[in-house]
Design a protein around this motif. Structure first.
Motif, short mmCIF file in Angstrom:
data_model
loop_
_atom_site.label_atom_id
_atom_site.label_comp_id
_atom_site.label_asym_id
_atom_site.label_seq_id
_atom_site.Cartn_x
_atom_site.Cartn_y
_atom_site.Cartn_z
N ILE A 44 0.83 -1.21 0.00
CA ILE A 44 0.00 0.00 0.00
C ILE A 44 0.86 1.27 0.00
O ILE A 44 0.35 2.38 0.17
CB ILE A 44 -0.98 0.03 1.19
CG1 ILE A 44 -0.22 -0.01 2.53
CG2 ILE A 44 -1.98 -1.12 1.09
CD1 ILE A 44 -1.13 0.16 3.74
N THR A 90 2.69 4.40 -1.48
CA THR A 90 2.35 5.26 -2.61
C THR A 90 3.57 5.47 -3.50
O THR A 90 4.72 5.26 -3.10
CB THR A 90 1.86 6.62 -2.11
OG1 THR A 90 2.94 7.26 -1.39
CG2 THR A 90 0.66 6.47 -1.18
N LYS A 115 -3.46 12.52 -1.64
CA LYS A 115 -4.41 11.72 -2.41
C LYS A 115 -5.77 12.39 -2.34
O LYS A 115 -6.13 12.99 -1.31
CB LYS A 115 -4.51 10.29 -1.86
CG LYS A 115 -3.38 9.37 -2.27
CD LYS A 115 -3.77 7.91 -2.05
CE LYS A 115 -2.75 6.97 -2.66
NZ LYS A 115 -3.22 5.56 -2.66
N GLU A 121 -6.13 2.82 5.08
CA GLU A 121 -5.92 1.57 4.35
C GLU A 121 -5.05 0.70 5.23
O GLU A 121 -4.08 1.18 5.84
CB GLU A 121 -5.23 1.82 3.01
CG GLU A 121 -6.13 2.31 1.91
CD GLU A 121 -5.44 2.32 0.56
OE1 GLU A 121 -5.19 1.22 0.02
OE2 GLU A 121 -5.13 3.42 0.07
N HIS A 177 -6.32 -6.80 2.43
CA HIS A 177 -6.19 -5.36 2.21
C HIS A 177 -7.59 -4.76 2.33
O HIS A 177 -8.51 -5.16 1.62
CB HIS A 177 -5.59 -5.12 0.82
CG HIS A 177 -5.52 -3.67 0.43
ND1 HIS A 177 -5.38 -3.28 -0.88
CD2 HIS A 177 -5.58 -2.52 1.16
CE1 HIS A 177 -5.34 -1.96 -0.94
NE2 HIS A 177 -5.46 -1.48 0.29
N THR A 195 -10.03 -1.03 3.32
CA THR A 195 -10.15 0.40 3.55
C THR A 195 -11.18 0.64 4.63
O THR A 195 -12.23 -0.01 4.66
CB THR A 195 -10.57 1.14 2.27
OG1 THR A 195 -9.48 1.12 1.34
CG2 THR A 195 -10.95 2.59 2.55
N LYS A 243 -10.06 -3.94 -0.18
CA LYS A 243 -9.01 -3.32 -0.98
C LYS A 243 -9.03 -1.79 -0.87
O LYS A 243 -9.36 -1.25 0.18
CB LYS A 243 -9.07 -3.82 -2.42
CG LYS A 243 -8.98 -5.37 -2.51
CD LYS A 243 -8.85 -5.88 -3.91
CE LYS A 243 -7.42 -5.75 -4.41
NZ LYS A 243 -7.23 -6.43 -5.71
N SER A 244 -8.69 -1.07 -1.93
CA SER A 244 -8.47 0.38 -1.86
C SER A 244 -9.78 1.16 -1.81
O SER A 244 -10.86 0.60 -2.06
CB SER A 244 -7.64 0.82 -3.07
OG SER A 244 -8.28 0.42 -4.27
#
Length: 298
Positions: free
Chosen positions: A25, A27, A172, A213, A229, A231, A254-255
């Motif tokens: 995760i 960036t 972000k 996250e 993973h 969020t 996930k994201s």
């Protein structure tokens, strides 16, 4: 319902087949810069967020309790992912010892009404509602759920105090809101099987941590790496002690996505601090006190 279930199973199969590597995760911003250029900024941002949300006041408490109600979306409830089965659309009461992994959950309604499960020094137990007799009973689901939801409520200040690695990870934008992100973990920065990794999204307007996250290495069931993973969306409100605690939490796979794309959510209300003896959470005698640490085998 059958159509929803089939779509869900297809989604899971796709995730399994397309994700063999450990989730990363970090960036692009973080990967393109050296540690020295991002460490001080990351710690400063997270410390400021902890201060703005008033977590210093929570740290001064010994214990707290809060009523929660979970809501699972569609077919997700049909899968064995619920750590506290019986919580869907039913009130439960969490009781936690601040800055530890020790706590209890009491079911206030539904098929498990009056049942109490706890974890003390990583030993699970249950309390007989009629006799108050305490029996050691390790249940991976309840133990994981209690420790995880406890940590999630306290995550900003505990990550700041505990993480060996805290780095600024760039900006972000999610759903029109711009965030400063901070990466936090232990051991090594790169993905590994030993430690979870966190990416905190700090709202540039409010200073609050609105999203997190997180990777999940120790789920109570074996999970394909692509599902390790999640969020977490967090909405906050000011409590009686001045800390802005979560009042609504949305969990996604996930994201970050639109909030409607949830696996489940849970609402929290009526926080009370130091409202019961902390000793209530330590009914088992002779156990080593771990506090906010884990045994080496954990």
């Amino acid at each position: 319902m059958k159509r929803i279930t089939n779509k869900l199973y297809i989604l899971i199969i796709v995730v399994v087949l397309t994700s063999c590597k450990a989730v990363d995760i970090r960036t692009d911003y973080l990967l393109s810069r050296s540690n020295g250029s991002t460490e001080a900024q990351g710690r400063e941002l997270l410390a400021k967020a902890v201060d703005v949300m008033g977590y210093d006041k929570l740290e001064k408490t010994r214990s707290y309790e809060v009523t929660a109600q979970f809501n699972w979306k569609g077919a997700w409830l049909l899968l064995p992912m619920n750590a506290l089965p019986g919580n869907n659309n039913n009130d439960i009461q969490f009781r936690f010892a601040t800055n530890t992994f020790d706590g209890q959950v009491e079911f206030l309604e539904g098929r498990k009404d009056d049942k109490i499960f706890g974890i003390q020094s990583w030993q699970g137990y249950k309390v007989d509602p009629k006799t108050n007799e305490v029996k050691e009973k390790n249940r991976a689901r309840h133990d994981w759920g209690l420790a995880t939801y406890h940590y999630l409520l306290e995550a900003p200040f505990r990550l700041l105090n505990e993480c060996e690695i805290i780095r600024y990870a760039g900006e972000k934008t999610v759903e029109g809101t711009t965030y400063s992100t901070v990466y936090a973990t232990w051991g090594t920065e790169a993905p590994n099987k030993e430690y979870d990794r966190w990416l905190l999204y700090i709202n540039q307007q409010t200073g609050f941590v609105d999203l997190l996250e997180v990777t999940i290495n120790d789920f109570f069931l074996p999970m394909p790496k692509g599902m390790q993973h999640a969020t977490v969306y967090v909405e906050r409100s000011k409590t009686s002690i001045g800390t802005y605690m979560p009042n609504n939490v949305i969990i996604q796979l996930k994201s970050p996505k639109r909030k409607e794309k949830k696996v489940y959510s849970f609402a929290l209300r009526n926080y009370k601090f130091d409202s019961f003896p902390k000793e209530q959470l330590y009914p088992l005698e002779g156990l080593k006190f771990y506090g906010n640490s884990k045994p080496e085998s954990k």
